[in-house]
Scaffold this active site. Structure first.
Site, PDB file in Angstrom:
ATOM      1  N   CYS A   1       0.812  -1.216   0.000  1.00 16.92           N
ATOM      2  CA  CYS A   1       0.000   0.000   0.000  1.00 16.92           C
ATOM      3  C   CYS A   1       0.847   1.269   0.000  1.00 16.92           C
ATOM      4  CB  CYS A   1      -0.933   0.005   1.215  1.00 16.92           C
ATOM      5  SG  CYS A   1      -0.072  -0.108   2.789  1.00 16.92           S
TER       6      CYS A   1
ATOM      7  N   GLN B   1       4.887  -9.525   3.091  1.00 14.22           N
ATOM      8  CA  GLN B   1       4.603  -9.050   1.741  1.00 14.22           C
ATOM      9  C   GLN B   1       5.802  -9.263   0.819  1.00 14.22           C
ATOM     10  OE1 GLN B   1       3.606  -5.104   2.966  1.00 14.22           O
ATOM     11  NE2 GLN B   1       1.411  -5.502   3.046  1.00 14.22           N
TER      12      GLN B   1
ATOM     13  N   GLY C   1     -13.038  -7.673   3.704  1.00 11.75           N
ATOM     14  CA  GLY C   1     -11.843  -8.266   3.118  1.00 11.75           C
ATOM     15  C   GLY C   1     -11.286  -9.369   3.989  1.00 11.75           C
TER      16      GLY C   1
ATOM     17  N   ALA D   1      -6.404  -8.474   6.876  1.00 15.63           N
ATOM     18  CA  ALA D   1      -7.582  -8.874   7.630  1.00 15.63           C
ATOM     19  C   ALA D   1      -7.243  -9.518   8.970  1.00 15.63           C
ATOM     20  CB  ALA D   1      -8.442  -9.817   6.791  1.00 15.63           C
TER      21      ALA D   1
END
Length: 457
Positions: free
Chosen positions: A47, A122, A191, A196
């Site tokens: 993000c 990530q 989500g 989440a």
């Protein structure tokens, strides 16, 4: 030679990052196709950052300029962001600086919330996706695996992540002034993806017990079942959105999931059913936190009285300052890990030359043993003595190869082989290119190098 092109919360607008995130999945293959010696690419898209890690299979000292321009064209084609905007936005890291940059990113040192824990996962998933697409190389594999090891070391040996800080927790911290009592708050989680689980854990730490989950991709029931919360169906989504005190979105779909129209439809349905808010209820009662990229929430939700939107741009503005001691210690560990990574790469760059020298010596050895046997001397003692002599003679060149490689003087070793034995070895590429001067920087792209080793240590 390793290259990194980086757009992040420090050098890019949220709109640019959003476009880059949407087009990220197919970008790696498009980059590789545009330049013959770009052998691998791994894309890290979160993000708050978009980064392309590239393996350029070029000899030491070659300029990466054309490869960088080709990579920019590939990113532009895959994301829709113009090449001119990318040149103005992207930071360019190359050579030894790539390892230190990725290690710092993976350790949370370059995040909006310094020390946040989600980024390591990530980065790991980015490598897995590149494997699935067939765009990794051995050097990129080694780089990313070492980055994961470094982030674990930083986490275990410093206090930078001790408080469990994350983007999710920062968002909820900012929300505390809007939520009167977490224990009675009704929360709708939208989500079941990357944030989440972390969102649910953070909500429970605050004392929230009434959490429902909706998934635009149909995964709500599975997620709810494994986490002990209530799933929300497509039909009930608007009603639950209107009833919630807090809506927290963290899905990766590429369209707005929560809109003003949805909230109005939910309010109308609840009013018809007699389950809507009482007329005397305070207006400012609903907060929406949008952690999605691309955006999950349409900006028009703020047109509805009583609705407040907290998005990534707002959260970024309120990110806390670094904890200087923990950050300094973490960067020290990152610097050491990067230097070790580069030293190994430099040693590997001379591997072809070392192999050539050993082959040359042992070929001569085998010839001498055969010659001795032809003259009737075929004793084991003679062969053992000759092999021992060869090993003794090779010892010093092997040690010097490592020393010269770490000093970035590979040419001295390969030049010596040519001068003394007539052994010619092509200049190293891939890992060996790390020590090389990488040539001029692409116009409009900032070149960012790791700090000098002396200043880090």
């Amino acid at each position: 030679m390793l290259i990194c092109l980086s757009a992040n919360h420090k050098n890019s607008s949220f709109d640019v990052l959003e476009k880059l995130s949407v087009g990220a999945p197919g970008t790696a293959g498009g980059i590789i196709e545009r330049y013959p010696t770009l052998s691998g690419a791994v894309i890290v898209a979160t993000c708050n950052r978009f980064e392309a890690y590239l393996d350029l299979d070029e000899p030491d000292g070659a300029s990466p300029l054309e490869a960088v321009q080709a990579a920019i064209a590939g990113v532009s084609a895959g994301t829709g962001v113009t090449a001119d905007v990318l040149r103005e936005t992207l930071d360019f890291v190359h050579g030894n600086g790539v390892a230190e940059h990725l290690f710092a990113v993976t350790s949370g040192l370059e995040s909006v919330v310094v020390g946040e824990g989600e980024i390591a996962g990530q980065v790991r998933r980015s490598l897995e996706e590149a494997r699935e697409r067939g765009t990794t190389t051995p050097e990129l594999e080694r780089l990313f695996q070492r980055a994961s090891q470094t982030s674990r070391g930083v986490k275990n040996r410093t206090g930078i992540g001790a408080a469990g800080r994350s983007l999710v927790r920062l968002a909820l911290q900012l929300a505390e002034t809007r939520i009167v009592d977490w224990a009675t708050a009704r929360v709708l989680l939208v989500g079941t993806g990357r944030y989440a689980g972390a969102s649910l854990a953070a909500l429970r730490d605050l004392g929230v017990t009434d959490v429902r989950v909706y998934s635009p991709t149909g995964r709500a029931a599975k997620f709810a079942g494994s986490h002990g919360i209530t799933p929300v169906s497509e039909r009930a989504f608007a009603l639950e959105a209107d009833r919630a005190d807090l809506i927290l979105t963290c899905t990766t779909v590429e369209h707005h999931v929560v809109t003003a129209a949805l909230l109005r439809a939910g309010a109308a349905a609840n009013e018809d059913a007699g389950t809507g808010a009482e007329p005397e209820a305070p207006a400012a009662r609903r907060l929406i936190i949008d952690l999605g990229l691309p955006r999950n929430v349409a900006p028009d939700v703020t047109e509805i009285p009583g609705v407040e939107l907290l998005d990534l741009e707002t959260i970024r503005i309120h990110a806390p300052l670094e904890e200087l001691n923990a950050t300094s210690e973490a960067r020290l560990l990152v610097g050491r890990a990067a230097r070790k990574f580069s030293a190994v790469a430099e040693e590997q760059s001379l591997a072809p030359a070392v192999v050539a020298l050993r082959s040359h010596v042992f070929d001569l050895l085998d010839s001498e043993i055969e010659r001795a046997r032809a003259h009737g001397d075929d004793t084991e003692q003679t062969e053992r003595a000759l092999r021992h002599l060869a090993s003794v003679l090779l010892h010093t060149p092997m040690v010097r190869s490592r020393e010269l490689a770490r000093a970035g003087e590979q040419a001295a070793f390969t030049g010596g082989l040519d001068a003394l034995f007539g052994i010619r070895v092509e200049s190293g590429s891939g890992a060996g290119g790390q020590a090389a001067a990488a040539g001029p920087t692409a116009p409009g792209i900032r070149s960012v190098r790791a700090d000098d080793a002396a200043s880090i240590a």
